[in-house]
Scaffold this motif. Structure first.
Motif, mmCIF file in Angstrom:
data_model
loop_
_atom_site.group_PDB
_atom_site.id
_atom_site.type_symbol
_atom_site.label_atom_id
_atom_site.label_comp_id
_atom_site.label_asym_id
_atom_site.label_seq_id
_atom_site.Cartn_x
_atom_site.Cartn_y
_atom_site.Cartn_z
ATOM 1 N N UNK A 135 37.659 37.695 34.115
ATOM 2 C CA UNK A 135 38.343 38.111 35.352
ATOM 3 C C UNK A 135 39.869 37.966 35.224
ATOM 4 N N UNK A 136 40.306 37.205 34.236
ATOM 5 C CA UNK A 136 41.751 37.051 34.022
ATOM 6 C C UNK A 136 42.418 38.366 33.645
ATOM 7 N N UNK A 137 41.649 39.359 33.246
ATOM 8 C CA UNK A 137 42.225 40.655 32.898
ATOM 9 C C UNK A 137 42.772 41.388 34.126
ATOM 10 N N UNK A 138 42.432 40.919 35.317
ATOM 11 C CA UNK A 138 42.920 41.566 36.532
ATOM 12 C C UNK A 138 43.373 40.509 37.532
ATOM 13 N N UNK A 139 44.664 40.459 37.848
ATOM 14 C CA UNK A 139 45.137 39.464 38.818
ATOM 15 C C UNK A 139 44.397 39.544 40.144
ATOM 16 N N UNK A 140 44.182 40.749 40.632
ATOM 17 C CA UNK A 140 43.526 40.876 41.923
ATOM 18 C C UNK A 140 42.067 40.439 41.852
ATOM 19 N N UNK A 141 41.413 40.653 40.689
ATOM 20 C CA UNK A 141 40.031 40.196 40.537
ATOM 21 C C UNK A 141 39.966 38.675 40.600
ATOM 22 N N UNK A 142 40.915 37.994 39.931
ATOM 23 C CA UNK A 142 40.945 36.530 39.966
ATOM 24 C C UNK A 142 41.192 36.031 41.388
ATOM 25 N N UNK A 143 42.148 36.649 42.070
ATOM 26 C CA UNK A 143 42.439 36.237 43.450
ATOM 27 C C UNK A 143 41.205 36.446 44.326
ATOM 28 N N UNK A 144 40.543 37.578 44.175
ATOM 29 C CA UNK A 144 39.333 37.859 44.957
ATOM 30 C C UNK A 144 38.252 36.826 44.676
ATOM 31 N N UNK A 145 38.070 36.499 43.387
ATOM 32 C CA UNK A 145 37.043 35.528 43.011
ATOM 33 C C UNK A 145 37.354 34.167 43.609
ATOM 34 N N UNK A 146 38.604 33.768 43.567
ATOM 35 C CA UNK A 146 38.981 32.469 44.143
ATOM 36 C C UNK A 146 38.770 32.443 45.655
#
Length: 750
Positions: free
Chosen positions: A527-538
């Motif tokens: 998920x680190x490949x996408x900033x928004x994906x990481x934020x969403x996951x958190x």
């Protein structure tokens, strides 16, 4: 010859070729009387001499010079002589009566020879003469049946109507003789029939069907046993331009099919090969008849048809999509009958051949055929899994290509087949790797079918297992652009799909549940490949402080149009029922201060004119007033949550802050943030390299092209200096792209 001349007066011989019919008739009667007297006296030598005289002088002569002389005669005289000879031979046969059999070898060949004469009148009287001969000798006539049949077959298509009429009359008599004779040999006749079954002449076809029907009606003649020899010819006649011929052929086939149903022993195999070919005929009626026969064969054939199952299936599957409804109905019924048969490879059931047919039909232009082909593959996997896996390399690529099919139903069935194959761990890994490869090389597959494929696999193979494997592959993905796009797609599916509700619930327990924490960690690296994906996951797992730290770590290069589009989608997702718990947590800002800071951080990244900015700002305005105090929250540059005396399931801080720590509940947030920053640096470096490569390519272009680019760059610079109130292009894109996008079922808006 001298004996014959002494027996038959010269005037009689002369009258046999006279122009007047009455004289020829009277001369024939005299010949009949003379032969009758000789027969009564038992003088067969003289009878033979008389027959030879009639043959040599009137019909044909083996001497070449005599033949040349005959050709020079007047055509009328020639015809009269031929007619006289034919009448004389018939009269001699009548005179012999019961003793004619021993002279047939002399009498019949000259008559048969006349059937091919160029003069239609000669052919006509040859039919008449042979008719009279046959009436006398009856059963003894059978010895010449094959030659007579061949002659009648040709005469049935004669150009002269009178000859045809005479041939039909003779044909009926010969049929009567054959049906009452016990000397007829069907074994000798069948090769003759088989040779002529593919003749296209309609008159010959009628003649042949007539004989087949007559012989089949004779109880002592087993035409059914020889049906494979002429079955193809009968099917060929079903497409004849003549309605009468089609009707006769259909009637004959219907009769044979009924006999097959009532017969204890039938050679299904040879006929199955013929039917398979005819099922692909361009003629609709032929296809219907062939598929009807196949249907009956599948019901009746039993073990005999096991080696032919693949060929039969190859004929059935295309007919399932036939334009004619009757054919479709029969084909579907036959397909179900065939699939219901429990055949074993030990009995000759060829799993590989069946798979080959099903694989080939997956490329059919018709959806119904592709669907049934997949049903067959699925059925074989359930019954003969080990054998199917032996042929997996032959069908796997085709199955993967089918994931791009235009039909959702086909795609879902393909996924079921893949899921069945992937029950074994090694095949599961192979499936996911191949699937990821296809997504990489075919962007349209990911866009149009990505959501549908992944959601269905999650249902069939366990969502956690699928996401863990996908994340593991993406973690080491060399194509960073693809990795980013793929992670965004997976993240969107995770946040929106009802099939992944249990997976979301497990992730929400990451701070208090070991299984949830392990899943979160397995997803984090990819998920680190996408900033928004990481934020969403958190936000999903309620690690709000880490989400805030991720937002704080973003640099200028990360905030691009793609990022803002993804952020716009996230803001809109926050308003959906999936994030209802998060919105309710905003009612307690004192407990969820990190959530507030994360949301305000997102708000600060959004352009003020965007719809997403207005949505989030409106939401935050509804939060009860709260003053951020340094005593209540200690910000850390690493985004590490403080060590606390108690942490709720939501990840909020409860109790007194005791100090900073690099980890919590087994999660080292500092290292995770560093991991995220490292991956993002790789993406930024990759972007710069691409830009440099493009610039290098541009610099090598022509001066005219360079000038054009310079003008465009100047224009872009002027646009960039315009006030924000004028609404820049990027802002417009952010505002419009998410709200106006349209996607079909199973499509991702990336």
């Amino acid at each position: 010859m001298a004996d014959a001349l002494s027996v038959i007066p010269a005037n009689v011989l002369r009258n046999l070729s006279d122009k007047l019919y009455e004289k020829r008739k009277n001369a024939a009667l005299e010949v009949e009387g003379i032969v009758k007297q000789l027969a009564a006296a038992g003088d067969h030598d003289k009878i033979s001499a008389v027959i030879n005289l009639l043959t040599s002088e009137f019909t044909y002569s083996p001497q070449a010079n005599h033949r040349k002389r005959m050709l020079k005669l007047n055509l009328v005289l020639r015809f009269l002589m031929f007619q006289g000879g034919l009448i004389g031979l018939a009269a001699a046969t009548v005179g012999l009566t019961s003793e004619a059999a021993q002279h047939l070898e002399q009498i019949v060949p000259p008559v048969l020879h006349s059937f091919s004469d160029q003069d239609s009148r000669v052919r006509y009287y040859a039919c008449e003469a042979l008719y009279n001969i046959a009436k006398v000798v009856r059963g003894d006539f059978i010895v010449f049946f094959n030659q007579i049949f061949d002659a009648l077959c040709k005469l049935s298509a004669d150009s002269d109507a009178n000859v045809q009429s005479a041939a039909h009359l003779l044909d009926r008599l010969v049929k009567d003789i054959v049906t009452e004779s016990d000397q007829f040999s069907i074994e000798e006749f069948i090769p003759l029939l088989r040779e002529r079954m593919n003749v296209l002449n309609p008159y010959v076809r009628q003649f042949l069907v007539g004989w087949i029907t007559v012989l089949d009606s004779v109880p002592d003649i087993d035409m059914l046993g020889f049906l494979p020899d002429f079955l193809d010819g009968l099917f060929n006649m079903l497409s004849d331009s003549s309605h009468e011929i089609r009707q006769q052929a259909d009637s004959a086939l219907s009769e044979f099919l009924q006999e097959i149903k009532n017969s204890p022993s039938v050679d299904y195999g040879r006929m199955a090969e013929i039917l398979v070919q005819r099922a692909a005929s361009s003629d609709e009626f032929t296809r219907l008849t062939a598929i009807t026969w196949i249907n009956e064969f599948v019901k009746l054939g039993g073990d005999q048809l096991v080696p032919y199952y693949a060929d039969i299936l190859g004929a059935i599957l295309p007919c399932i999509s036939d334009k004619e409804e009757k054919i479709r109905v029969v084909a579907r019924e036959t397909n179900e009958e065939l699939r219901a048969i429990k055949a074993d490879p030990a009995e000759g059931f060829d799993v590989g051949a069946i798979l080959s047919i099903a694989r080939r039909q997956l490329s059919s232009e018709w959806e119904a055929t592709r669907i049934e082909a997949l049903h067959w593959i699925s059925a074989l996997l359930n019954r003969h899994r080990a054998e199917v896996l032996n042929f997996l390399d032959d069908i796997f690529d085709t199955l993967l290509k089918a994931l791009s099919d235009a039909s959702d139903e086909v795609v879902l069935l393909v996924l079921e087949v893949h899921a069945c194959i992937a029950k074994d761990p090694q095949h599961f890994r192979q499936l996911v790797v191949f699937l990821m490869h296809n997504f990489r090389i075919d962007n349209s597959l990911l866009e149009k079918r990505g959501a549908l494929i992944i959601r269905r696999l999650c249902v069939l193979l366990d969502a956690e297992r699928v996401y863990r494997e996908l994340s593991k592959i993406l973690e080491g993905e060399a194509d960073l652009d693809f990795a980013s796009i793929m992670v965004q797609a997976l993240n969107l599916i995770l946040l929106t799909s009802s099939e992944l509700a249990e997976l979301r619930d497990l992730l929400k327990q990451s701070l208090v549940n070991a299984a949830g924490r392990d899943l979160f960690l397995s997803l984090y690296a990819s998920w680190c490949h996408s900033p928004m994906a990481i934020i969403s996951l958190c936000l999903l797992v309620q690690m709000y402080q880490h989400a805030s730290a991720v937002i704080q770590s973003l640099v200028e290069e990360d905030i691009n149009v793609k990022f803002l589009v993804q952020l716009d989608k996230l803001i809109r997702l926050l308003e959906t029922p999936i994030f209802a718990y998060l919105r309710l947590q905003l009612l307690e800002p004192g407990r969820y201060t990190w959530l507030l800071k994360a949301l305000y951080g997102l708000l600060m990244l959004l352009p003020q004119q965007s719809a997403a900015f207005k949505i989030l700002r409106t939401r935050l305005k509804t939060v009860p007033s709260y003053s951020f105090s340094g005593d209540q929250v200690k910000w850390t540059s690493s985004g590490t949550p403080p060590s606390v005396s108690q942490i709720s399931e939501d990840g909020d801080v409860v109790g007194q802050v005791l100090g900073n720590s690099n980890s919590h509940n087994g999660i080292n947030f500092t290292s995770k943030l560093q991991q995220f920053e490292h991956v993002q640096r790789q993406h930024r470096l990759h972007t710069r390299e691409l830009a440099h490569s493009r610039n290098t390519s541009t610099n090598t272009s022509s001066a005219k092209r360079t000038g054009l680019i310079w003008v465009q760059e100047v224009q872009r610079s002027e646009d960039a200096r315009r006030p924000a109130s004028s609404s820049s292009t990027s802002t417009v894109e952010v505002n419009r792209m998410p709200s106006r996008s349209r996607k079909g079922p199973g499509q991702l808006q990336l």
